[in-house]
Design a protein around this motif. Structure first.
Motif, PDB file in Angstrom:
ATOM      1  N   THR A  57       2.609 -43.535  34.008  1.00  0.00           N
ATOM      2  CA  THR A  57       2.558 -42.596  35.114  1.00  0.00           C
ATOM      3  C   THR A  57       1.145 -42.587  35.680  1.00  0.00           C
ATOM      4  N   GLY A  58       1.047 -42.262  36.953  1.00  0.00           N
ATOM      5  CA  GLY A  58      -0.263 -42.137  37.571  1.00  0.00           C
ATOM      6  C   GLY A  58      -0.933 -43.441  37.932  1.00  0.00           C
ATOM      7  N   ARG A  59      -0.154 -44.526  38.050  1.00  0.00           N
ATOM      8  CA  ARG A  59      -0.735 -45.793  38.496  1.00  0.00           C
ATOM      9  C   ARG A  59       0.343 -46.625  39.168  1.00  0.00           C
ATOM     10  N   PRO A  60      -0.045 -47.532  40.084  1.00  0.00           N
ATOM     11  CA  PRO A  60       0.960 -48.376  40.732  1.00  0.00           C
ATOM     12  C   PRO A  60       1.622 -49.321  39.727  1.00  0.00           C
ATOM     13  N   LEU A  61       2.902 -49.575  39.927  1.00  0.00           N
ATOM     14  CA  LEU A  61       3.676 -50.461  39.062  1.00  0.00           C
ATOM     15  C   LEU A  61       4.512 -51.376  39.944  1.00  0.00           C
ATOM     16  N   THR A  62       4.340 -52.673  39.790  1.00  0.00           N
ATOM     17  CA  THR A  62       5.124 -53.648  40.552  1.00  0.00           C
ATOM     18  C   THR A  62       6.457 -53.886  39.856  1.00  0.00           C
ATOM     19  N   VAL A  63       7.551 -53.720  40.616  1.00  0.00           N
ATOM     20  CA  VAL A  63       8.898 -53.865  40.063  1.00  0.00           C
ATOM     21  C   VAL A  63       9.579 -55.034  40.767  1.00  0.00           C
ATOM     22  N   PRO A  64       9.912 -56.128  40.040  1.00  0.00           N
ATOM     23  CA  PRO A  64      10.585 -57.263  40.674  1.00  0.00           C
ATOM     24  C   PRO A  64      11.978 -56.899  41.186  1.00  0.00           C
ATOM     25  N   ALA A  65      12.480 -57.683  42.120  1.00  0.00           N
ATOM     26  CA  ALA A  65      13.813 -57.461  42.678  1.00  0.00           C
ATOM     27  C   ALA A  65      14.869 -57.477  41.575  1.00  0.00           C
ATOM     28  N   GLY A  66      15.791 -56.533  41.611  1.00  0.00           N
ATOM     29  CA  GLY A  66      16.883 -56.468  40.653  1.00  0.00           C
ATOM     30  C   GLY A  66      16.529 -55.817  39.342  1.00  0.00           C
ATOM     31  N   THR A  67      15.281 -55.450  39.151  1.00  0.00           N
ATOM     32  CA  THR A  67      14.851 -54.849  37.891  1.00  0.00           C
ATOM     33  C   THR A  67      15.329 -53.405  37.783  1.00  0.00           C
ATOM     34  N   VAL A  68      15.760 -53.042  36.588  1.00  0.00           N
ATOM     35  CA  VAL A  68      16.166 -51.659  36.334  1.00  0.00           C
ATOM     36  C   VAL A  68      14.913 -50.849  35.980  1.00  0.00           C
ATOM     37  N   LEU A  69      14.702 -49.773  36.718  1.00  0.00           N
ATOM     38  CA  LEU A  69      13.569 -48.878  36.491  1.00  0.00           C
ATOM     39  C   LEU A  69      14.085 -47.614  35.829  1.00  0.00           C
ATOM     40  N   ARG A  70      13.569 -47.319  34.647  1.00  0.00           N
ATOM     41  CA  ARG A  70      14.007 -46.138  33.896  1.00  0.00           C
ATOM     42  C   ARG A  70      12.871 -45.120  33.833  1.00  0.00           C
ATOM     43  N   VAL A  71      13.170 -43.922  34.286  1.00  0.00           N
ATOM     44  CA  VAL A  71      12.259 -42.786  34.144  1.00  0.00           C
ATOM     45  C   VAL A  71      12.855 -41.880  33.082  1.00  0.00           C
ATOM     46  N   GLY A  72      12.162 -41.759  31.953  1.00  0.00           N
ATOM     47  CA  GLY A  72      12.720 -41.040  30.822  1.00  0.00           C
ATOM     48  C   GLY A  72      12.667 -39.536  30.979  1.00  0.00           C
ATOM     49  N   PRO A  73      13.257 -38.805  30.031  1.00  0.00           N
ATOM     50  CA  PRO A  73      13.213 -37.338  30.065  1.00  0.00           C
ATOM     51  C   PRO A  73      11.774 -36.835  29.988  1.00  0.00           C
ATOM     52  N   ALA A  74      11.536 -35.676  30.584  1.00  0.00           N
ATOM     53  CA  ALA A  74      10.200 -35.088  30.558  1.00  0.00           C
ATOM     54  C   ALA A  74       9.863 -34.620  29.148  1.00  0.00           C
ATOM     55  N   ARG A  75       8.763 -35.158  28.614  1.00  0.00           N
ATOM     56  CA  ARG A  75       8.302 -34.705  27.296  1.00  0.00           C
ATOM     57  C   ARG A  75       7.486 -33.419  27.427  1.00  0.00           C
ATOM     58  N   ARG A  76       6.749 -33.301  28.512  1.00  0.00           N
ATOM     59  CA  ARG A  76       6.029 -32.078  28.859  1.00  0.00           C
ATOM     60  C   ARG A  76       6.206 -31.863  30.350  1.00  0.00           C
ATOM     61  N   GLY A  77       6.362 -30.616  30.750  1.00  0.00           N
ATOM     62  CA  GLY A  77       6.636 -30.351  32.150  1.00  0.00           C
ATOM     63  C   GLY A  77       8.119 -30.474  32.457  1.00  0.00           C
ATOM     64  N   VAL A  78       8.436 -30.460  33.757  1.00  0.00           N
ATOM     65  CA  VAL A  78       9.827 -30.447  34.201  1.00  0.00           C
ATOM     66  C   VAL A  78      10.117 -31.549  35.214  1.00  0.00           C
ATOM     67  N   ARG A  79       9.221 -31.763  36.176  1.00  0.00           N
ATOM     68  CA  ARG A  79       9.533 -32.612  37.333  1.00  0.00           C
ATOM     69  C   ARG A  79       8.542 -33.756  37.493  1.00  0.00           C
ATOM     70  N   SER A  80       9.093 -34.889  37.942  1.00  0.00           N
ATOM     71  CA  SER A  80       8.290 -36.057  38.298  1.00  0.00           C
ATOM     72  C   SER A  80       8.544 -36.408  39.749  1.00  0.00           C
ATOM     73  N   TRP A  81       7.573 -37.088  40.356  1.00  0.00           N
ATOM     74  CA  TRP A  81       7.717 -37.547  41.740  1.00  0.00           C
ATOM     75  C   TRP A  81       7.499 -39.043  41.773  1.00  0.00           C
ATOM     76  N   LEU A  82       8.472 -39.737  42.345  1.00  0.00           N
ATOM     77  CA  LEU A  82       8.444 -41.195  42.419  1.00  0.00           C
ATOM     78  C   LEU A  82       8.294 -41.615  43.873  1.00  0.00           C
ATOM     79  N   ALA A  83       7.256 -42.384  44.145  1.00  0.00           N
ATOM     80  CA  ALA A  83       7.053 -42.967  45.472  1.00  0.00           C
ATOM     81  C   ALA A  83       7.284 -44.459  45.387  1.00  0.00           C
ATOM     82  N   VAL A  84       7.849 -45.026  46.443  1.00  0.00           N
ATOM     83  CA  VAL A  84       8.082 -46.462  46.567  1.00  0.00           C
ATOM     84  C   VAL A  84       7.385 -46.927  47.835  1.00  0.00           C
TER      85      VAL A  84
END
Length: 287
Positions: free
Chosen positions: A93-120
């Protein structure tokens, strides 16, 4: 012909919505601002992938979600502490991540806090409503809450990702101290009610949502009986229903309400990461 870039929602999770910075300026028509519960976190995610700060992203609640990108893209996730994986590769979290075409991106359950924000990179390019792509869960404006199998179009990236190794946000607090400005209806409550509001602890209720954070604690006794005609409600308004338990209105709040508002919280952002049971204390001006 090249197909447009999309995000495919494989698992939507408990509550994942499209959010941007909201639609201000429409309260006179009964439309609240809505938008990300933590605008700073969304702005950061957008900066990390090279988007304008007002670009739409995803707000992901508590249980995470699973996505697939049809074309290669750069993503960034901010907010709650979560595990991130792009295929078999872990991300941060907190850094850019390059995701190849067709790749499955998994955002896991929050270990601390409640909400995450995903930008593409390019932003979520759904059709705007009243100038915003935000999902308003109360008014029903904007795109619907995401469901498994949904596909979201992506815009064209406008800039390169930010050249950073990692950004670190503040951890969620176990106790929140919220500043309250009294009024407009604090005179509907007894002096003892104000002592309780500022002198006792409340906890966040499990039935809280994007409309409001319901609190449990000392009931606030009224000095004025009877009903109050509906009047305007603003972000952060602390409304007190008949049971005396305070309710703090958040991004998807209604624009009018009939219960008295004892005060207004000046900054509701910390409530975006407040889990049920989190302690809330109010402070304000000397009385």
């Amino acid at each position: 012909m090249t197909r447009p870039a999309e995000i495919e929602v494989l698992r939507a999770g408990a509550l994942t919505t499209v959010q941007d910075l909201g639609r201000p300026g429409w309260a006179h028509l009964g439309v609240p601002r809505s938008g990300a519960l933590d605008p700073t976190a969304l702005r950061l995610a957008n900066r990390l992938v090279g988007n304008p700060e007002q670009a739409a992203g995803l707000e992901i609640t508590l249980t995470g979600c699973t996505l697939r990108l049809t074309q290669a893209a750069t993503v960034a996730i901010t907010g709650a502490e979560v595990a991130v994986r792009a295929g078999d590769r872990p991300g941060d979290t907190g850094r850019p991540l390059t995701v190849p075409a067709g790749t499955v991106l998994r955002v896991g359950p929050a270990r601390r806090g409640v909400r995450s924000w995903l930008a593409v990179a390019g932003g979520i390019d759904v059709s705007p409503v009243l100038g915003s792509r935000a999902t308003d869960t109360l008014a029903g404006l904007g795109p619907p809450v995401l469901r498994d199998g949904d596909r979201l179009p992506l815009g064209v990236p406008l800039a390169q990702p930010a050249p950073v190794d990692v950004t670190v946000g503040p951890p969620p607090a176990s106790e929140l101290r919220l500043t309250v400005r009294l009024g407009p209806r604090d005179d509907w409550f007894t002096p003892g009610a104000l002592d309780l509001l500022f002198g006792t602890a409340y906890t966040v209720s499990p039935v809280s949502n994007r409309v409001g954070a319901r609190l449990a604690g000392a009931a606030l006794p009224r000095a004025v009986a009877g009903e109050l005609p509906s009047e305007g409600i603003v972000l952060g308004a602390v409304q007190v229903p008949a049971d005396g338990q305070p309710l703090i209105f958040l991004a998807d709040h209604p624009t009018t309400g009939g219960y008295p508002v004892i005060g207004v919280v000046t900054d509701v952002t910390p409530l975006a990461q407040a889990r049920p049971g989190t302690t809330v204390r109010f402070h304000g001006p000397q009385r």
